[in-house]
Design a protein around this motif. Structure first.
Motif, mmCIF file in Angstrom:
data_model
loop_
_atom_site.group_PDB
_atom_site.id
_atom_site.type_symbol
_atom_site.label_atom_id
_atom_site.label_comp_id
_atom_site.label_asym_id
_atom_site.label_seq_id
_atom_site.Cartn_x
_atom_site.Cartn_y
_atom_site.Cartn_z
ATOM 1 N N ASP A 75 -3.219 -58.502 8.256
ATOM 2 C CA ASP A 75 -2.014 -59.163 7.766
ATOM 3 C C ASP A 75 -0.806 -58.414 8.320
ATOM 4 O OD1 ASP A 75 -0.258 -60.767 6.365
ATOM 5 O OD2 ASP A 75 -0.593 -59.794 4.428
ATOM 6 N N ILE A 76 -0.146 -58.994 9.339
ATOM 7 C CA ILE A 76 1.025 -58.376 9.959
ATOM 8 C C ILE A 76 2.166 -59.387 9.860
ATOM 9 C CG2 ILE A 76 1.978 -57.347 12.063
ATOM 10 C CD1 ILE A 76 -0.858 -56.611 12.883
ATOM 11 N N PRO A 77 2.959 -59.334 8.782
ATOM 12 C CA PRO A 77 3.959 -60.383 8.546
ATOM 13 C C PRO A 77 5.036 -60.471 9.616
ATOM 14 C CG PRO A 77 3.524 -59.133 6.533
ATOM 15 C CD PRO A 77 2.863 -58.405 7.649
ATOM 16 N N PHE A 78 5.456 -59.327 10.164
ATOM 17 C CA PHE A 78 6.501 -59.304 11.195
ATOM 18 C C PHE A 78 6.021 -58.459 12.374
ATOM 19 C CE2 PHE A 78 8.941 -60.270 7.413
ATOM 20 C CZ PHE A 78 9.853 -61.211 7.853
ATOM 21 N N PHE A 79 6.285 -58.932 13.572
ATOM 22 C CA PHE A 79 5.933 -58.162 14.762
ATOM 23 C C PHE A 79 7.064 -57.206 15.105
ATOM 24 C CE2 PHE A 79 6.146 -57.807 19.477
ATOM 25 C CZ PHE A 79 5.046 -56.972 19.622
ATOM 26 N N ASP A 80 6.745 -55.928 15.180
ATOM 27 C CA ASP A 80 7.691 -54.886 15.540
ATOM 28 C C ASP A 80 7.332 -54.371 16.932
ATOM 29 O OD1 ASP A 80 9.350 -52.738 15.810
ATOM 30 O OD2 ASP A 80 8.431 -51.532 14.214
ATOM 31 N N PRO A 81 8.145 -54.660 17.953
ATOM 32 C CA PRO A 81 7.816 -54.205 19.314
ATOM 33 C C PRO A 81 7.618 -52.695 19.400
ATOM 34 C CG PRO A 81 9.595 -55.805 19.363
ATOM 35 C CD PRO A 81 9.382 -55.458 17.924
ATOM 36 N N GLY A 145 0.131 -52.121 2.539
ATOM 37 C CA GLY A 145 1.020 -52.106 3.700
ATOM 38 C C GLY A 145 1.371 -50.693 4.108
ATOM 39 N N ASP A 146 1.656 -50.506 5.406
ATOM 40 C CA ASP A 146 1.962 -49.160 5.906
ATOM 41 C C ASP A 146 3.152 -49.146 6.852
ATOM 42 O OD1 ASP A 146 0.886 -50.436 8.080
ATOM 43 O OD2 ASP A 146 -0.755 -49.016 8.394
ATOM 44 N N ARG A 147 3.949 -50.226 6.849
ATOM 45 C CA ARG A 147 5.096 -50.306 7.757
ATOM 46 C C ARG A 147 6.373 -50.401 6.921
ATOM 47 N NH1 ARG A 147 2.713 -54.073 12.688
ATOM 48 N NH2 ARG A 147 0.610 -53.234 12.567
ATOM 49 N N PRO A 148 7.073 -49.270 6.743
ATOM 50 C CA PRO A 148 8.225 -49.259 5.837
ATOM 51 C C PRO A 148 9.296 -50.288 6.165
ATOM 52 C CG PRO A 148 7.583 -47.024 6.404
ATOM 53 C CD PRO A 148 6.765 -47.936 7.278
ATOM 54 N N PHE A 149 9.474 -50.651 7.448
ATOM 55 C CA PHE A 149 10.554 -51.576 7.797
ATOM 56 C C PHE A 149 10.326 -52.959 7.218
ATOM 57 C CE2 PHE A 149 7.551 -53.048 10.974
ATOM 58 C CZ PHE A 149 7.882 -54.385 11.141
ATOM 59 N N GLU A 150 9.071 -53.316 6.879
ATOM 60 C CA GLU A 150 8.796 -54.660 6.365
ATOM 61 C C GLU A 150 9.288 -54.853 4.936
ATOM 62 O OE1 GLU A 150 4.802 -55.998 8.826
ATOM 63 O OE2 GLU A 150 4.566 -54.993 6.887
ATOM 64 N N TYR A 151 9.324 -53.804 4.164
ATOM 65 C CA TYR A 151 9.602 -53.950 2.732
ATOM 66 C C TYR A 151 10.977 -54.540 2.443
ATOM 67 C CZ TYR A 151 5.207 -52.102 1.174
ATOM 68 O OH TYR A 151 3.878 -51.981 0.905
ATOM 69 N N LEU A 153 12.556 -56.575 4.186
ATOM 70 C CA LEU A 153 12.526 -57.967 4.611
ATOM 71 C C LEU A 153 11.947 -58.874 3.529
ATOM 72 C CD1 LEU A 153 11.243 -57.388 8.263
ATOM 73 C CD2 LEU A 153 13.594 -57.695 7.508
ATOM 74 N N PHE A 154 11.217 -58.287 2.591
ATOM 75 C CA PHE A 154 10.670 -59.034 1.458
ATOM 76 C C PHE A 154 11.377 -58.691 0.147
ATOM 77 C CE2 PHE A 154 7.210 -59.346 4.502
ATOM 78 C CZ PHE A 154 6.734 -60.629 4.301
ATOM 79 N N GLY A 155 12.448 -57.914 0.225
ATOM 80 C CA GLY A 155 13.129 -57.502 -0.992
ATOM 81 C C GLY A 155 12.289 -56.567 -1.837
ATOM 82 N N ALA A 156 11.377 -55.829 -1.210
ATOM 83 C CA ALA A 156 10.484 -54.918 -1.920
ATOM 84 C C ALA A 156 10.842 -53.474 -1.590
ATOM 85 C CB ALA A 156 9.035 -55.208 -1.553
ATOM 86 N N ASP A 157 10.380 -52.559 -2.430
ATOM 87 C CA ASP A 157 10.679 -51.139 -2.305
ATOM 88 C C ASP A 157 9.430 -50.413 -1.830
ATOM 89 O OD1 ASP A 157 11.261 -48.450 -2.605
ATOM 90 O OD2 ASP A 157 12.216 -48.678 -4.555
ATOM 91 N N PHE A 158 9.502 -49.824 -0.629
ATOM 92 C CA PHE A 158 8.342 -49.124 -0.079
ATOM 93 C C PHE A 158 7.880 -48.013 -1.020
ATOM 94 C CE2 PHE A 158 6.402 -45.857 2.694
ATOM 95 C CZ PHE A 158 5.395 -46.626 3.278
#
Length: 337
Positions: A75-81, A145-151, A153-158
């Protein structure tokens, strides 16, 4: 979506352990056994960040036909280059519905759904529907999840991901498995009871597997989830890691309940079938016969499943499957026909 359109009726079972009759769980897990699964996509692409996904359904059919035990979807919601990994590109729950329609026996699991980003009502409906439509081949691998930048983007707190995981998991289980449950949550609303989420899992519960520990301690996972798959521990720590898991399961379930322990990693499969088994960053470089020897050692330590991602192999995927069929599956077959 299997060859048969018959959907099994819900069974009256004790859902505190593995669901009785669940085809996916039975194919993958049993005490004293070890099976092999592959992490999607079934494509090798060592020098790019995205797979082509060409012929991907045909490759899934082939994996099913030769007897691979399971396919796992990330599950990779956003692609980070900068991170450089798009996984199988296709959203995992949608993709499983397509895979279920072109395969017959292979287990289909997520590795894993990032639970803090999911709404539990919708997730319960999606997973239960997939378990129904696949004839009981769906396994819900869940992660924090293990990618802090995604949180953001979902209004969530890593920093709160462990607590968020437990909250969504509690509500998911309640909505999926209970009839007309009452519940209350600041994030996801409340119900006095009287309303059911449909469909229900066909065997009482869809097996849940913690992926990468899901930011939880081992005791909580052992008491609340159906198993665990983690990155492969160092060789010297393998026996101890499995023993700690078994002890936690025994304590968390008040008895000798079997809950599987699995390992995962990237696979660099050499053309030399006897290439020595080597641990590399996040995985293994090995020949197929050397891999079989490592798997025998892992089985002896008590590991029940190994999930391998062939992305970094510098050979065609057809060759990878040929080596697995010849050198691995005769010794580590799927557990059900």
């Amino acid at each position: 979506m299997t060859a048969s359109t018959t959907i099994p009726a819900p069974a009256a079972v004790d859902t505190s352990t593995a669901p009785s009759g669940h085809a996916g769980h039975a194919r993958l897990f049993a005490p004293g056994e070890l099976t092999l699964g592959l992490i999607m996509p079934l494509e090798t692409y060592p020098y790019t960040s995205r797979p082509t996904m060409e012929g991907h359904l045909d490759m899934a059919r082939k994996a099913d036909a030769i007897g691979i035990s399971g396919l796992w979807l990330r599950d990779i919601p956003f692609f980070d280059p900068a991170y450089g990994d798009a996984g199988q590109v296709l959203e995992p729950l949608v993709y499983i519905s397509a895979l279920a329609s072109v395969t017959q026996r292979i287990a289909l699991g997520t590795a894993g759904i990032v639970l803090p980003f999911r709404e539990p009502n919708l997730l319960a409906r999606q997973i239960s529907a997939l378990d129904q439509l696949s004839g009981g081949r769906m396994l819900a691998g869940l992660s924090s999840g293990d990618r802090p930048f995604e949180y953001p983007l979902f209004g969530a707190d890593f920093g709160q991901r462990a607590e968020q995981f437990r909250e969504v998991y509690r509500l998911y289980r309640k909505m999926a498995e209970e009839h007309a449950p009452a519940y209350s949550s600041q994030r996801f609303g409340r119900s006095p009871g009287g309303y059911s989420v449909l469909p229900k899992p066909p065997f009482g519960r869809t097996p849940t597997i913690a992926i990468g520990r899901a930011a939880q301690d081992t005791g909580w996972i052992a008491a609340n989830m159906g198993g665990m798959i983690v990155p492969c521990p160092p060789a010297a720590a393998m026996d101890q890691t499995v023993s700690e898991w078994r002890a936690a399961v025994a304590e968390g379930t008040d008895g000798e309940v079997f809950k599987p322990f699995g390992i995962a990693g990237f696979l660099h499969l050499s053309q030399d079938r006897d290439h020595p088994f080597q641990r590399v960053r996040a995985g293994f470089r090995t020949g197929s016969r050397s891999l079989a020897r490592f798997m025998a050692e892992a089985r002896e330590a008590g590991v029940n499943h190994i999930a391998l991602n062939p992305r970094f192999t510098d050979r065609p995927m057809d060759d990878v499957l040929a080596d697995i069929e010849r050198d691995i599956l005769p010794h580590f077959p799927s557990l059900t026909a």
